[in-house]
Scaffold this active site. Structure first.
Site, mmCIF file in Angstrom:
data_model
loop_
_atom_site.group_PDB
_atom_site.id
_atom_site.type_symbol
_atom_site.label_atom_id
_atom_site.label_comp_id
_atom_site.label_asym_id
_atom_site.label_seq_id
_atom_site.Cartn_x
_atom_site.Cartn_y
_atom_site.Cartn_z
ATOM 1 N N ASP A 12 0.808 -1.222 0.000
ATOM 2 C CA ASP A 12 0.000 0.000 0.000
ATOM 3 C C ASP A 12 0.841 1.272 0.000
ATOM 4 O OD1 ASP A 12 -2.270 -1.617 0.114
ATOM 5 O OD2 ASP A 12 -2.214 -1.670 2.305
ATOM 6 N N LYS A 15 1.899 2.138 -5.090
ATOM 7 C CA LYS A 15 2.436 1.568 -6.337
ATOM 8 C C LYS A 15 1.508 1.847 -7.517
ATOM 9 C CE LYS A 15 2.402 -2.447 -4.340
ATOM 10 N NZ LYS A 15 2.081 -2.029 -2.976
ATOM 11 N N LYS A 17 -0.480 4.306 -8.104
ATOM 12 C CA LYS A 17 -0.331 5.671 -8.602
ATOM 13 C C LYS A 17 0.982 5.826 -9.392
ATOM 14 C CE LYS A 17 0.733 10.237 -7.034
ATOM 15 N NZ LYS A 17 0.673 11.281 -6.035
ATOM 16 N N GLY A 39 -4.546 -4.214 -3.713
ATOM 17 C CA GLY A 39 -5.520 -3.173 -4.028
ATOM 18 C C GLY A 39 -4.717 -1.961 -4.442
ATOM 19 N N HIS A 40 -4.724 -1.655 -5.726
ATOM 20 C CA HIS A 40 -3.900 -0.558 -6.252
ATOM 21 C C HIS A 40 -4.821 0.574 -6.689
ATOM 22 C CE1 HIS A 40 -0.423 -3.578 -7.216
ATOM 23 N NE2 HIS A 40 -0.747 -3.520 -5.943
ATOM 24 N N GLN A 224 1.931 -6.044 -3.326
ATOM 25 C CA GLN A 224 2.342 -6.110 -1.913
ATOM 26 C C GLN A 224 3.637 -5.307 -1.699
ATOM 27 O OE1 GLN A 224 1.320 -9.447 -3.437
ATOM 28 N NE2 GLN A 224 -0.628 -8.577 -2.840
HETATM 29 P P1 GDP Z 1 -0.721 0.348 -3.559
HETATM 30 O O1 GDP Z 1 -1.328 -0.919 -3.063
HETATM 31 O O2 GDP Z 1 0.732 0.421 -3.307
HETATM 32 O O3 GDP Z 1 -1.065 0.651 -4.987
HETATM 33 O O4 GDP Z 1 -1.358 1.501 -2.674
HETATM 34 P P2 GDP Z 1 -2.903 1.682 -2.272
HETATM 35 O O5 GDP Z 1 -3.636 2.170 -3.452
HETATM 36 O O6 GDP Z 1 -3.430 0.469 -1.577
HETATM 37 O O7 GDP Z 1 -2.787 2.783 -1.140
HETATM 38 C C1 GDP Z 1 -2.201 4.026 -1.386
HETATM 39 C C2 GDP Z 1 -3.204 5.103 -1.020
HETATM 40 O O8 GDP Z 1 -2.554 6.337 -0.969
HETATM 41 C C3 GDP Z 1 -4.316 5.266 -2.042
HETATM 42 O O9 GDP Z 1 -5.468 5.659 -1.378
HETATM 43 C C4 GDP Z 1 -3.781 6.390 -2.944
HETATM 44 O O10 GDP Z 1 -4.832 7.101 -3.572
HETATM 45 C C5 GDP Z 1 -3.086 7.242 -1.941
HETATM 46 N N1 GDP Z 1 -1.916 7.991 -2.420
HETATM 47 C C6 GDP Z 1 -0.960 7.601 -3.277
HETATM 48 N N2 GDP Z 1 0.010 8.531 -3.364
HETATM 49 C C7 GDP Z 1 -0.341 9.525 -2.514
HETATM 50 C C8 GDP Z 1 0.284 10.760 -2.126
HETATM 51 O O11 GDP Z 1 1.363 11.129 -2.573
HETATM 52 N N3 GDP Z 1 -0.409 11.526 -1.216
HETATM 53 C C9 GDP Z 1 -1.612 11.158 -0.699
HETATM 54 N N4 GDP Z 1 -2.186 11.958 0.187
HETATM 55 N N5 GDP Z 1 -2.205 10.006 -1.048
HETATM 56 C C10 GDP Z 1 -1.571 9.197 -1.933
HETATM 57 P P1 IMO Z 2 -0.909 -4.168 -2.217
HETATM 58 O O1 IMO Z 2 -0.487 -4.729 -3.548
HETATM 59 C C1 IMO Z 2 -1.004 -4.557 2.130
HETATM 60 C C2 IMO Z 2 -1.086 -8.619 3.772
HETATM 61 C C3 IMO Z 2 -2.356 -9.034 4.499
HETATM 62 C C4 IMO Z 2 -1.784 -9.994 5.519
HETATM 63 C C5 IMO Z 2 -0.661 -10.685 4.733
HETATM 64 C C6 IMO Z 2 -1.056 -12.027 4.143
HETATM 65 O O2 IMO Z 2 -2.194 -3.429 -2.263
HETATM 66 O O3 IMO Z 2 0.210 -3.402 -1.599
HETATM 67 P P2 IMO Z 2 -2.611 -12.718 2.090
HETATM 68 O O4 IMO Z 2 -4.061 -12.430 1.821
HETATM 69 O O5 IMO Z 2 -1.684 -12.192 1.054
HETATM 70 O O6 IMO Z 2 -2.364 -14.150 2.423
HETATM 71 O O7 IMO Z 2 -2.306 -11.906 3.445
HETATM 72 O O8 IMO Z 2 -0.307 -9.794 3.689
HETATM 73 N N1 IMO Z 2 -1.285 -8.108 2.390
HETATM 74 C C7 IMO Z 2 -1.213 -6.821 2.049
HETATM 75 N N2 IMO Z 2 -1.051 -5.726 2.809
HETATM 76 N N3 IMO Z 2 -1.091 -4.435 0.791
HETATM 77 C C8 IMO Z 2 -1.245 -5.528 0.021
HETATM 78 O O9 IMO Z 2 -1.216 -5.492 -1.324
HETATM 79 C C9 IMO Z 2 -1.351 -6.797 0.651
HETATM 80 N N4 IMO Z 2 -1.519 -8.062 0.203
HETATM 81 C C10 IMO Z 2 -1.464 -8.864 1.280
HETATM 82 O O10 IMO Z 2 -2.992 -7.938 5.102
HETATM 83 O O11 IMO Z 2 -1.184 -9.287 6.565
HETATM 84 MG MG MG Z 3 -2.865 -1.572 -1.798
#
Ligand code: GDP
Ligand code: IMO
Ligand code: MG
Length: 425
Positions: A12, A15, A17, A39-40, A224
């Site tokens: 999270d 990535k 973005k 979840g991207h 991840q």
């Molecule tokens: P990912 O799994 O690495 O793609 O990240 P996620 O989408 O799960 O979580 C990143 C969160 O941060 C999302 O809600 C994005 O919209 C938000 N985000 C990404 N870059 C920035 C940033 O530079 N500033 C802020 N405030 N939010 C950001």
């Molecule tokens: P993105 O790509 C954050 C975490 C789960 C749990 C552990 C194992 O959005 O960054 P799993 O369902 O993979 O067997 O769970 O890994 N986890 C993540 N945490 N971002 C993710 O993906 C994750 N994918 C798995 O919360 O702790």
């Molecule tokens: Mg994510």
């Protein structure tokens, strides 16, 4: 020019973005690991996309998307994503390639994930219940695995599913007294999956190597984060794939030697979802402030994310195992107005100081962070376009992290939107 984007913390990091932004100059975006546990998020204007399996490049209509063999693909979720994108005028027809070797997540994997987590009580991992561990376990075990190629022959697939479900039912009943799973229901769903997806299934390794020979620009999208890597993360509180940059080659058949840039994504602080050690966690007002300011709630499960200070020792480690040559630091805007900021610059373990990250969960649980405190800033960064315009203390914060991690920060996030990014020359 090929580039790989990978998370350097516990996922999270932003990535989605970063991939969306870099996809503008890429011909192909490849997801090479994980499954619908990811979840991207991509935010374009007032449109928000939360992608689980689809490469984040999908939102750009001219980008070719590849789902590599390292992905565990849940066809039901994948079709929902295809339909969701279609409903917003984004079609993947003619520009989507799914590896015939990608393993398939079916209902019994999700059931097993849930049953196992329930049975673990307070020792649970806190998985996303997306069937990830059980599907990768079947892949490694071989005899009960299903791959995308299997959708080409429904008769053989049906017989195989019956055999697998029979085995799983015996096992679920003996271990968990669980209700039996209906093989016919799964087979019926598989007919729909075949109808919708088999046209995208091909040899993606061949496609990628032909594309490389054609001088295409390819962007590899990690899922991840490296601290969740099965072999190099905080085992057993990890996911079931090589979520660090090391997963690239096995995940799509393109070795690291063919990739020019390894871009590690971090947040300006740390977060973690699920259980496991988190040395710089702030389970207090500071953590709450970061969570609210950064909207730190899971994209996949909606769970509140655990929040803490930036851990430069953890990132130094994950940057090293991935040979990361650039860092993209997201959420710099989120830490504005926090007064002082802390960066973990070493650990103490059994009275000794160390700057090497001990990935074993038991050992990591025993470390104490040694922090360096830096002055914060109050300015709103969300409209800033260049590095030069950043407040001096924000530049100092970045510089100190670069100093410890020994990798330059080249991209900065100052808000969730596609436009809220700074490229540093
Ligand atoms: P990912 O799994 O690495 O793609 O990240 P996620 O989408 O799960 O979580 C990143 C969160 O941060 C999302 O809600 C994005 O919209 C938000 N985000 C990404 N870059 C920035 C940033 O530079 N500033 C802020 N405030 N939010 C950001
Ligand atoms: P993105 O790509 C954050 C975490 C789960 C749990 C552990 C194992 O959005 O960054 P799993 O369902 O993979 O067997 O769970 O890994 N986890 C993540 N945490 N971002 C993710 O993906 C994750 N994918 C798995 O919360 O702790
Ligand atoms: Mg994510």
């Amino acid at each position: 020019m090929n580039a790989c984007v990978v998370g350097l913390q516990w996922g999270d990091e932003g990535k989605g973005k970063v991939v969306d932004i870099l996809a503008e100059k890429s011909d192909i975006v490849v997801r090479y690991g994980g499954g619908a546990n990811a979840g991207h998020t991509v935010i374009i204007g007032d449109q928000k996309f939360a992608l689980h399996l689809m490469p984040s490049g999908a939102v750009r209509k001219e980008t070719t998307c590849v789902v590599g063999n390292g992905v565990v693909l849940d066809p039901g979720i994948f079709i929902e994503e295809l339909d969701g994108l279609n409903a917003r005028g984004i079609s993947l027809e003619g520009r989507l390639f799914i590896s015939e070797n990608a393993h398939v997540v079916l209902d019994y994997h999700k059931a097993e994930d849930q049953l196992r987590e329930n049975s673990l009580g307070k020792n649970k991992i806190g998985t996303t219940i997306r069937g990830i561990g059980p599907c990768y376990a079947d892949k490694v075990g071989r005899s009960y695995a299903i791959r995308m190629a299997d959708f080409r022959d429904m008769e053989t697939l049906g017989a195989k599913i019956r055999k697998i479900v029979d085995y799983k039912n015996k096992f679920f009943n003996a271990l968990y007294s669980a209700d039996p799973i209906d093989a016919d229901e799964i087979i019926a769903k598989c007919h729909t999956y075949r109808e919708r997806l088999v046209k995208f299934v091909c040899n993606t390794t061949k496609f990628l190597h032909e594309s490389i020979a054609d001088n295409k620009n390819i962007l590899f999208e990690g899922a991840q984060g490296a601290l969740l890597d099965l072999d190099h993360g905080t085992f057993p509180f990890v996911t079931s794939s090589n979520a660090s940059a090391l997963g690239l080659g096995p995940g799509c058949g393109v070795p690291a030697q063919m990739v020019d840039r390894f871009i590690g994504v971090v947040k300006a602080y740390s977060t973690r979802v699920g259980a496991g050690p988190f040395p710089s966690e702030q389970d207090n007002e500071i953590g709450n402030m970061i969570r609210e300011k950064g909207h730190e709630y899971g994209t996949t499960t909606g769970r509140p994310r655990r929040c803490g200070w930036f851990d430069a020792i953890a990132v130094k480690y994950t940057a090293a195992i991935g040979a990361i040559n650039e860092i993209a630091m997201m959420h710099l805007d989120t830490v504005a107005g926090m007064g002082e900021l802390k960066v973990c610059k070493s650990y103490t373990l059994n009275g000794r100081e160390t700057t090497f990250f001990p990935s074993d969960a038991a050992e990591l649980s025993a470390v104490q962070c040694q922090y360096e405190t830096l002055d914060g800033w109050d300015e709103d960064l969300s409209q800033i376009k260049t590095y030069q315009e950043l407040p001096r203390n924000a530049k100092n914060y970045i510089a100190r992290i670069e100093d410890i991690v020994k990798v330059p920060v080249t991209i900065l996030g100052v808000g969730p939107k596609r436009s809220q990014v700074i490229f540093r020359d």
